[in-house]
Design an enzyme around this catalytic site. Structure first.
Site, PDB file in Angstrom:
ATOM      1  CE  LYS A  22      -1.884   1.544   4.278  1.00 11.92           C
ATOM      2  NZ  LYS A  22      -1.329   2.749   4.248  1.00 11.92           N
ATOM      3  CG  ASN A  23       2.383   2.764   3.538  1.00  8.58           C
ATOM      4  OD1 ASN A  23       1.077   3.005   3.118  1.00  8.58           O
ATOM      5  ND2 ASN A  23       2.787   2.273   4.698  1.00  8.58           N
ATOM      6  CB  CYS A 116      -5.157   9.806  11.531  1.00 14.14           C
ATOM      7  SG  CYS A 116      -3.334   9.439  11.852  1.00 14.14           S
ATOM      8  NE  ARG A 121       0.584  10.453  10.146  1.00 19.07           N
ATOM      9  CZ  ARG A 121       0.141   9.290   9.564  1.00 19.07           C
ATOM     10  NH1 ARG A 121      -0.897   9.002   9.992  1.00 19.07           N
ATOM     11  NH2 ARG A 121       0.813   8.913   8.314  1.00 19.07           N
ATOM     12  CG  ASP A 304       3.350   1.397   9.502  1.00 16.08           C
ATOM     13  OD1 ASP A 304       3.523   1.402   8.336  1.00 16.08           O
ATOM     14  OD2 ASP A 304       3.300   2.152  10.265  1.00 16.08           O
TER      15      ASP A 304
HETATM   16  C1  EPZ Z   1       4.480   6.985   6.466  1.00 14.98           C
HETATM   17  O1  EPZ Z   1       3.466   7.940   6.983  1.00 14.98           O
HETATM   18  C2  EPZ Z   1       3.164   5.678   6.178  1.00 14.98           C
HETATM   19  N1  EPZ Z   1       2.063   5.902   5.454  1.00 14.98           N
HETATM   20  C3  EPZ Z   1       2.949   5.400   7.521  1.00 14.98           C
HETATM   21  O2  EPZ Z   1       2.263   3.927   7.297  1.00 14.98           O
HETATM   22  C4  EPZ Z   1       4.136   4.794   8.477  1.00 14.98           C
HETATM   23  O3  EPZ Z   1       3.885   4.565   9.684  1.00 14.98           O
HETATM   24  C5  EPZ Z   1       5.058   6.265   8.397  1.00 14.98           C
HETATM   25  O4  EPZ Z   1       5.336   6.688   6.939  1.00 14.98           O
HETATM   26  C6  EPZ Z   1       6.454   5.982   9.324  1.00 14.98           C
HETATM   27  O5  EPZ Z   1       6.970   4.649   8.473  1.00 14.98           O
HETATM   28  C7  EPZ Z   1       2.467   6.038   3.879  1.00 14.98           C
HETATM   29  O6  EPZ Z   1       3.637   5.624   3.588  1.00 14.98           O
HETATM   30  C8  EPZ Z   1       1.338   6.239   3.119  1.00 14.98           C
HETATM   31  P1  EPZ Z   1       6.618  10.232   8.316  1.00 14.98           P
HETATM   32  P2  EPZ Z   1       4.096   9.322   6.951  1.00 14.98           P
HETATM   33  O7  EPZ Z   1       6.340  11.475   7.492  1.00 14.98           O
HETATM   34  O8  EPZ Z   1       4.948   9.775   5.562  1.00 14.98           O
HETATM   35  C9  EPZ Z   1       6.654  13.346  11.953  1.00 14.98           C
HETATM   36  C10 EPZ Z   1       0.368   2.704   7.773  1.00 14.98           C
HETATM   37  O9  EPZ Z   1       0.020   2.124   8.970  1.00 14.98           O
HETATM   38  N2  EPZ Z   1       6.495  14.339  10.773  1.00 14.98           N
HETATM   39  O10 EPZ Z   1       7.815   9.419   8.214  1.00 14.98           O
HETATM   40  O11 EPZ Z   1       2.930  10.359   7.444  1.00 14.98           O
HETATM   41  C11 EPZ Z   1       5.201  12.776  11.717  1.00 14.98           C
HETATM   42  O12 EPZ Z   1       4.335  13.346  12.819  1.00 14.98           O
HETATM   43  C12 EPZ Z   1       0.734   4.307   7.785  1.00 14.98           C
HETATM   44  O13 EPZ Z   1       0.436   2.180   6.733  1.00 14.98           O
HETATM   45  C13 EPZ Z   1       6.537  15.727  11.059  1.00 14.98           C
HETATM   46  O14 EPZ Z   1       6.731  16.309  12.209  1.00 14.98           O
HETATM   47  O15 EPZ Z   1       5.045   9.283   8.207  1.00 14.98           O
HETATM   48  C14 EPZ Z   1       5.814  11.531  12.611  1.00 14.98           C
HETATM   49  O16 EPZ Z   1       5.858  11.465  14.067  1.00 14.98           O
HETATM   50  C15 EPZ Z   1       0.350   4.686   9.249  1.00 14.98           C
HETATM   51  N3  EPZ Z   1       6.433  16.611  10.114  1.00 14.98           N
HETATM   52  C16 EPZ Z   1       7.190  11.078  12.116  1.00 14.98           C
HETATM   53  O17 EPZ Z   1       7.421  12.595  11.548  1.00 14.98           O
HETATM   54  C17 EPZ Z   1       6.141  16.291   8.576  1.00 14.98           C
HETATM   55  O18 EPZ Z   1       6.279  17.158   7.957  1.00 14.98           O
HETATM   56  C18 EPZ Z   1       7.135  10.298  10.684  1.00 14.98           C
HETATM   57  O19 EPZ Z   1       6.296  10.484   9.840  1.00 14.98           O
HETATM   58  C19 EPZ Z   1       6.255  14.981   8.465  1.00 14.98           C
HETATM   59  C20 EPZ Z   1       6.216  14.142   9.342  1.00 14.98           C
END
Ligand code: EPZ
Length: 417
Positions: A22-23, A116, A121, A304
């Site tokens: 999916k991701n 969420c 996020r 995840d």
């Molecule tokens: C991706 O989310 C995945 N989703 C998530 O999977 C996964 O848990 C996550 O990466 C971490 O591996 C998809 O790929 C669609 P991040 P993403 O940006 O990109 C903070 C699932 O269950 N952050 O790596 O949103 C954020 O709040 C989902 O399939 C900021 O602060 O994750 C988090 O604490 C859930 N500012 C951390 O970084 C930003 O601009 C990691 O987020 C972006 C993120």
């Protein structure tokens, strides 16, 4: 709303296949906005999130068609550069259309995804990096309104290796003028799959999968074909399903090198895991030790799989500590597991798990987010009696026909419409 009813106590045995990731599929679907024409993807999972992405692409004027895990996206002249709230609120990953829209059409109006269950996020890393690439943006009644006179490459350094921000910038930089260097880039396999597709479209990208990615902008890209990598989180979930029931399960069509952190933890805990080129298997094990885990960016243990691993540790000998470093509120499954009799002591980012084989009792429980719902299904497989997992639309966002896959392995599980 659909529910899942599970009668615990059955050993799972046999073979099962993981579907497409999916991701990986989601960013790749939004990358199609970078090139008009027909893009063809195979090994695409049949999931709610994929359907949501298709609706959003259709709203831009694309024509999407999905059948037998093959997805075709015909990108025509764009109808609007607005990603509407009603579509974005269903799926946060919609923010990944921001980079492609700016790169190709120099403007975008994308609804802020909103938080969420697992956390607020934010998207500050996305917006700060796009600003470096000569984008101006403002927040207007819940939307990010962004525009550029033309993206120009620059050096981007992320505080955290954000998956989504790395993806958005890789896509935007593909059509920017000059070179973009991303430092502290995310290294997840899904980043590599997106880069592979962008390169097939004609992008010039080096270093995907490492923490430094170099993108040299090109004038235009063309549509291509691609098979999505296997879903490592689904593969890990299915492996844990076999392990927790004390059965022997082989997960086919997966890439064990994508879940080395999980495999190492399970081996340390006492499971006999075999990893081949495109499969991973666990053989019958009756006792396993409690082993601590800390989630962190790839290649460390994936957030995840944290909820699923926690359930495995509820059946282990001894106590373990589960530490969640990525999201601020990813213990929503803990309250539900406590209702099933698990001995858990949650703090903010840490949860102590006191293992007790056979300590779970079936109960009606509530799914709160995608991976928490998977962990409740796993708990139901080993709980005494009947478990009913409510609100399994969360599960359907990321798992295709999970009940069929588990019942084919011997689980007593059925979906109640
Ligand atoms: C991706 O989310 C995945 N989703 C998530 O999977 C996964 O848990 C996550 O990466 C971490 O591996 C998809 O790929 C669609 P991040 P993403 O940006 O990109 C903070 C699932 O269950 N952050 O790596 O949103 C954020 O709040 C989902 O399939 C900021 O602060 O994750 C988090 O604490 C859930 N500012 C951390 O970084 C930003 O601009 C990691 O987020 C972006 C993120």
């Amino acid at each position: 709303m659909d529910k899942m009813k599970i009668i615990g106590g059955k050993k799972l045995n046999g073979e099962v296949s993981a579907g497409g990731a999916k991701n990986a599929a989601l960013p790749i679907l939004f990358s199609t906005l970078l090139a008009d024409g027909e893009h063809v993807f195979t090994n695409v999972p049949d999931l709610r999130d994929i359907k949501s992405a298709m609706l959003l692409l259709d709203s831009f004027g694309c024509e999407t068609h999905f059948a037998n895990n093959t997805l075709k996206v015909k990108v025509n002249k764009i109808k609007t550069i607005e990603a509407h709230y009603d579509l974005v609120r269903k799926m946060r990953a919609s923010i990944l259309c921001l980079g492609p829209l700016l790169a190709r059409h120099k403007k975008a109006k994308v609804s802020l995804p909103g938080g969420c269950a697992i956390g607020s996020r934010p998207i500050n890393y996305h917006l700060d990096a796009l600003t470096l690439l000569k984008t101006e943006h403002r927040i207007e009644s819940g939307y990010v309104v962004a525009e550029t006179t033309g993206l120009v490459g620059d050096r981007v350094i992320f505080d955290m290796p954000s998956v989504g921000a790395t993806e958005n910038i890789m896509m935007a930089a593909s059509l920017a003028k000059g070179v973009t260097i991303i430092e502290n880039a995310a290294k997840e396999p899904e980043i590599v799959d997106l880069a592979d597709y962008l390169i097939k479209m004609g992008a010039n990208i080096e270093g995907a999968g490492t923490s430094i990615i170099k993108i040299t902008g090109v004038d235009s890209l063309s549509p291509a074909e691609h098979s999505i990598i296997p879903d490592r989180i689904e593969a890990g979930t299915l492996l844990i399903a076999g392990a927790i029931t004390g059965g022997s399960v082989k997960v086919n069509n997966c890439d064990p090198t994508h879940i080395e952190a999980l495999i190492a933890k399970m081996r340390e805990s006492g499971f006999n895991i075999e990893a081949g080129a495109d499969f991973v298997s666990v053989t019958e094990t009756s006792n396993w030790k409690a082993i601590d885990v800390t989630t962190a960016p790839h290649p460390a243990f994936p957030t995840d799989l944290q909820a699923q691993y926690m359930v495995l540790m509820t059946q282990a000998e001894g106590s373990s500590i589960v530490t969640e470093t990525i999201f601020e509120n990813r213990f929503m499954h803990v309250q539900e597991l406590l209702r099933m009799g698990a001995e858990l002591s949650p703090k903010t980012r840490v949860c102590i798990v006191r293992g007790k084989k056979g300590g779970l009792n079936g109960a009606p429980v509530m799914a709160t987010d995608l991976r928490a719902s998977a962990s409740l299904v796993l708990a139901g497989l080993v709980a005494e009696g009947e478990t009913v997992v409510n609100r399994i639309y969360h599960l359907d966002r990321g798992y295709e026909k999970l009940e069929d896959k588990l019942s084919n392995l011997g689980a007593s599980i059925q979906r109640i419409e």
